[in-house]
Design a protein around this motif. Structure first.
Motif, PDB file in Angstrom:
ATOM      1  N   SER A   1       0.814  -1.216   0.000  1.00 45.34           N
ATOM      2  CA  SER A   1       0.000   0.000   0.000  1.00 45.34           C
ATOM      3  C   SER A   1       0.845   1.261   0.000  1.00 45.34           C
ATOM      4  O   SER A   1       0.321   2.360  -0.125  1.00 45.34           O
ATOM      5  N   PHE A   2       2.151   1.086   0.125  1.00 50.02           N
ATOM      6  CA  PHE A   2       3.079   2.220   0.133  1.00 50.02           C
ATOM      7  C   PHE A   2       2.778   3.196  -0.991  1.00 50.02           C
ATOM      8  O   PHE A   2       2.764   4.413  -0.793  1.00 50.02           O
ATOM      9  N   SER A   3       2.518   2.685  -2.180  1.00 50.35           N
ATOM     10  CA  SER A   3       2.364   3.534  -3.360  1.00 50.35           C
ATOM     11  C   SER A   3       1.077   4.345  -3.343  1.00 50.35           C
ATOM     12  O   SER A   3       0.880   5.195  -4.215  1.00 50.35           O
ATOM     13  N   SER A   4       0.221   4.137  -2.357  1.00 50.30           N
ATOM     14  CA  SER A   4      -1.044   4.861  -2.285  1.00 50.30           C
ATOM     15  C   SER A   4      -0.996   6.062  -1.348  1.00 50.30           C
ATOM     16  O   SER A   4      -1.948   6.853  -1.311  1.00 50.30           O
ATOM     17  N   TYR A   5       0.090   6.177  -0.601  1.00 44.96           N
ATOM     18  CA  TYR A   5       0.127   7.180   0.459  1.00 44.96           C
ATOM     19  C   TYR A   5       1.306   8.140   0.326  1.00 44.96           C
ATOM     20  O   TYR A   5       2.366   7.786  -0.181  1.00 44.96           O
ATOM     21  N   GLY A   6       1.066   9.346   0.823  1.00 41.28           N
ATOM     22  CA  GLY A   6       2.159  10.285   0.917  1.00 41.28           C
ATOM     23  C   GLY A   6       3.173   9.838   1.948  1.00 41.28           C
ATOM     24  O   GLY A   6       2.861   9.046   2.840  1.00 41.28           O
ATOM     25  N   MET A   7       4.386  10.317   1.795  1.00 38.32           N
ATOM     26  CA  MET A   7       5.454   9.982   2.722  1.00 38.32           C
ATOM     27  C   MET A   7       6.128  11.273   3.188  1.00 38.32           C
ATOM     28  O   MET A   7       6.108  12.293   2.496  1.00 38.32           O
ATOM     29  N   GLY A   8       6.729  11.212   4.348  1.00 37.29           N
ATOM     30  CA  GLY A   8       7.393  12.397   4.877  1.00 37.29           C
ATOM     31  C   GLY A   8       8.653  12.058   5.644  1.00 37.29           C
ATOM     32  O   GLY A   8       8.881  10.892   6.012  1.00 37.29           O
ATOM     33  N   TRP A   9       9.447  13.076   5.835  1.00 33.31           N
ATOM     34  CA  TRP A   9      10.635  12.977   6.689  1.00 33.31           C
ATOM     35  C   TRP A   9      10.528  14.056   7.772  1.00 33.31           C
ATOM     36  O   TRP A   9      10.156  15.202   7.488  1.00 33.31           O
ATOM     37  N   PHE A  10      10.860  13.663   8.978  1.00 35.63           N
ATOM     38  CA  PHE A  10      10.902  14.560  10.123  1.00 35.63           C
ATOM     39  C   PHE A  10      12.261  14.409  10.790  1.00 35.63           C
ATOM     40  O   PHE A  10      12.982  13.450  10.515  1.00 35.63           O
ATOM     41  N   ARG A  11      12.578  15.335  11.677  1.00 39.13           N
ATOM     42  CA  ARG A  11      13.833  15.207  12.430  1.00 39.13           C
ATOM     43  C   ARG A  11      13.668  15.775  13.829  1.00 39.13           C
ATOM     44  O   ARG A  11      12.822  16.642  14.054  1.00 39.13           O
ATOM     45  N   GLN A  12      14.500  15.271  14.720  1.00 38.95           N
ATOM     46  CA  GLN A  12      14.471  15.752  16.102  1.00 38.95           C
ATOM     47  C   GLN A  12      15.894  15.943  16.589  1.00 38.95           C
ATOM     48  O   GLN A  12      16.658  14.977  16.688  1.00 38.95           O
ATOM     49  N   ALA A  13      16.230  17.180  16.853  1.00 41.62           N
ATOM     50  CA  ALA A  13      17.547  17.517  17.390  1.00 41.62           C
ATOM     51  C   ALA A  13      17.506  17.407  18.919  1.00 41.62           C
ATOM     52  O   ALA A  13      16.429  17.501  19.522  1.00 41.62           O
ATOM     53  N   PRO A  14      18.651  17.239  19.546  1.00 39.41           N
ATOM     54  CA  PRO A  14      18.683  17.115  21.010  1.00 39.41           C
ATOM     55  C   PRO A  14      18.029  18.309  21.689  1.00 39.41           C
ATOM     56  O   PRO A  14      18.333  19.461  21.367  1.00 39.41           O
TER      57      PRO A  14
ATOM     58  N   ASP B   1      21.821  20.727  10.964  1.00 41.72           N
ATOM     59  CA  ASP B   1      21.041  19.600  10.436  1.00 41.72           C
ATOM     60  C   ASP B   1      21.217  18.341  11.290  1.00 41.72           C
ATOM     61  O   ASP B   1      20.549  17.336  11.057  1.00 41.72           O
ATOM     62  N   THR B   2      22.107  18.403  12.263  1.00 43.60           N
ATOM     63  CA  THR B   2      22.326  17.258  13.144  1.00 43.60           C
ATOM     64  C   THR B   2      21.043  16.927  13.907  1.00 43.60           C
ATOM     65  O   THR B   2      20.453  17.792  14.557  1.00 43.60           O
ATOM     66  N   ALA B   3      20.610  15.676  13.784  1.00 42.78           N
ATOM     67  CA  ALA B   3      19.357  15.253  14.402  1.00 42.78           C
ATOM     68  C   ALA B   3      19.141  13.774  14.143  1.00 42.78           C
ATOM     69  O   ALA B   3      19.853  13.169  13.333  1.00 42.78           O
ATOM     70  N   VAL B   4      18.147  13.226  14.806  1.00 43.48           N
ATOM     71  CA  VAL B   4      17.640  11.915  14.434  1.00 43.48           C
ATOM     72  C   VAL B   4      16.547  12.150  13.402  1.00 43.48           C
ATOM     73  O   VAL B   4      15.621  12.929  13.643  1.00 43.48           O
ATOM     74  N   TYR B   5      16.675  11.478  12.279  1.00 37.69           N
ATOM     75  CA  TYR B   5      15.731  11.645  11.181  1.00 37.69           C
ATOM     76  C   TYR B   5      14.771  10.451  11.135  1.00 37.69           C
ATOM     77  O   TYR B   5      15.198   9.301  11.271  1.00 37.69           O
ATOM     78  N   TYR B   6      13.488  10.770  10.916  1.00 34.62           N
ATOM     79  CA  TYR B   6      12.451   9.752  10.863  1.00 34.62           C
ATOM     80  C   TYR B   6      11.696   9.850   9.541  1.00 34.62           C
ATOM     81  O   TYR B   6      11.321  10.940   9.128  1.00 34.62           O
ATOM     82  N   CYS B   7      11.452   8.700   8.920  1.00 29.01           N
ATOM     83  CA  CYS B   7      10.513   8.688   7.816  1.00 29.01           C
ATOM     84  C   CYS B   7       9.150   8.287   8.370  1.00 29.01           C
ATOM     85  O   CYS B   7       9.057   7.662   9.435  1.00 29.01           O
TER      86      CYS B   7
ATOM     87  N   TYR C   1       2.439   5.810  10.556  1.00 26.51           N
ATOM     88  CA  TYR C   1       3.510   4.820  10.666  1.00 26.51           C
ATOM     89  C   TYR C   1       4.838   5.530  10.594  1.00 26.51           C
ATOM     90  O   TYR C   1       5.031   6.431   9.765  1.00 26.51           O
ATOM     91  N   TRP C   2       5.771   5.090  11.456  1.00 30.16           N
ATOM     92  CA  TRP C   2       7.051   5.767  11.587  1.00 30.16           C
ATOM     93  C   TRP C   2       8.205   4.773  11.516  1.00 30.16           C
ATOM     94  O   TRP C   2       8.083   3.633  11.987  1.00 30.16           O
ATOM     95  N   GLY C   3       9.304   5.242  10.923  1.00 33.73           N
ATOM     96  CA  GLY C   3      10.517   4.454  10.933  1.00 33.73           C
ATOM     97  C   GLY C   3      11.185   4.513  12.290  1.00 33.73           C
ATOM     98  O   GLY C   3      10.742   5.229  13.193  1.00 33.73           O
ATOM     99  N   GLN C   4      12.269   3.764  12.418  1.00 33.33           N
ATOM    100  CA  GLN C   4      12.931   3.636  13.709  1.00 33.33           C
ATOM    101  C   GLN C   4      13.836   4.824  14.043  1.00 33.33           C
ATOM    102  O   GLN C   4      14.290   4.955  15.180  1.00 33.33           O
ATOM    103  N   GLY C   5      14.070   5.675  13.078  1.00 31.73           N
ATOM    104  CA  GLY C   5      14.954   6.812  13.291  1.00 31.73           C
ATOM    105  C   GLY C   5      16.390   6.468  12.965  1.00 31.73           C
ATOM    106  O   GLY C   5      16.838   5.337  13.187  1.00 31.73           O
ATOM    107  N   THR C   6      17.099   7.434  12.413  1.00 32.76           N
ATOM    108  CA  THR C   6      18.498   7.251  12.105  1.00 32.76           C
ATOM    109  C   THR C   6      19.258   8.531  12.426  1.00 32.76           C
ATOM    110  O   THR C   6      18.803   9.628  12.117  1.00 32.76           O
ATOM    111  N   GLN C   7      20.408   8.366  13.068  1.00 30.51           N
ATOM    112  CA  GLN C   7      21.181   9.529  13.503  1.00 30.51           C
ATOM    113  C   GLN C   7      21.957  10.115  12.329  1.00 30.51           C
ATOM    114  O   GLN C   7      22.647   9.394  11.597  1.00 30.51           O
ATOM    115  N   VAL C   8      21.855  11.422  12.184  1.00 36.84           N
ATOM    116  CA  VAL C   8      22.659  12.166  11.227  1.00 36.84           C
ATOM    117  C   VAL C   8      23.439  13.211  12.016  1.00 36.84           C
ATOM    118  O   VAL C   8      22.840  14.036  12.716  1.00 36.84           O
TER     119      VAL C   8
END
Length: 124
Positions: free
Chosen positions: A28-41, A90-96, A113-120
């Motif tokens: 169903s991925f192809s039916s929905y919009g997707m986004g990226w968010f981030r959270q800095a310390p 731009d340093t943060a944990v990024y989430y899709c 639905y959220w990804g697990q986060g990745t450190q940048v």
């Protein structure tokens, strides 16, 4: 249940590029919009970029406009965030995240639905 698995984070020098990927488990991925968010310390999570279900429309936060590019490959159930000219701020944990809707969305409440986060980390 949709699972989003992120990859591609790491340590990059200021001015460098980095690409994040986010693979979805559901067709169903192809039916929905997707986004990226981030959270800095010490800060709240913030919107970065969003893309419409078919990739025909994108939207960016002012802070990344012109430097970041969101894209998607529906055949691979994957969304990408290409980040160029990276800055220390731009340093943060990024989430899709996968939206509840097919169009672009900037509010966290629009995503279910959220990804697990990745450190940048941007540092010299």
């Amino acid at each position: 249940q949709v699972q989003l698995v992120q990859s591609g984070g790491g340590l990059v020098q200021p001015g460098g590029p980095l690409r994040l990927s986010c693979a979805a488990s559901a067709r169903s991925f192809s039916s929905y919009g997707m986004g990226w968010f981030r959270q800095a310390p010490g800060k709240r999570r913030e919107f970065v970029a969003a893309i419409r279900w078919d990739g025909s429309s994108t939207y960016y936060a002012d802070s990344v406009q012109g430097r970041f590019t969101i894209s998607r490959d529906n055949a691979k159930n994957t969304v990408y965030l290409q980040m160029n000219s990276l800055k220390t701020e731009d340093t943060a944990v990024y989430y899709c995240a996968q939206s509840k809707f097919s169009t672009v969305a900037t509010m966290e409440q629009s995503y279910n639905y959220w990804g697990q986060g990745t450190q940048v980390t941007i540092s010299s």
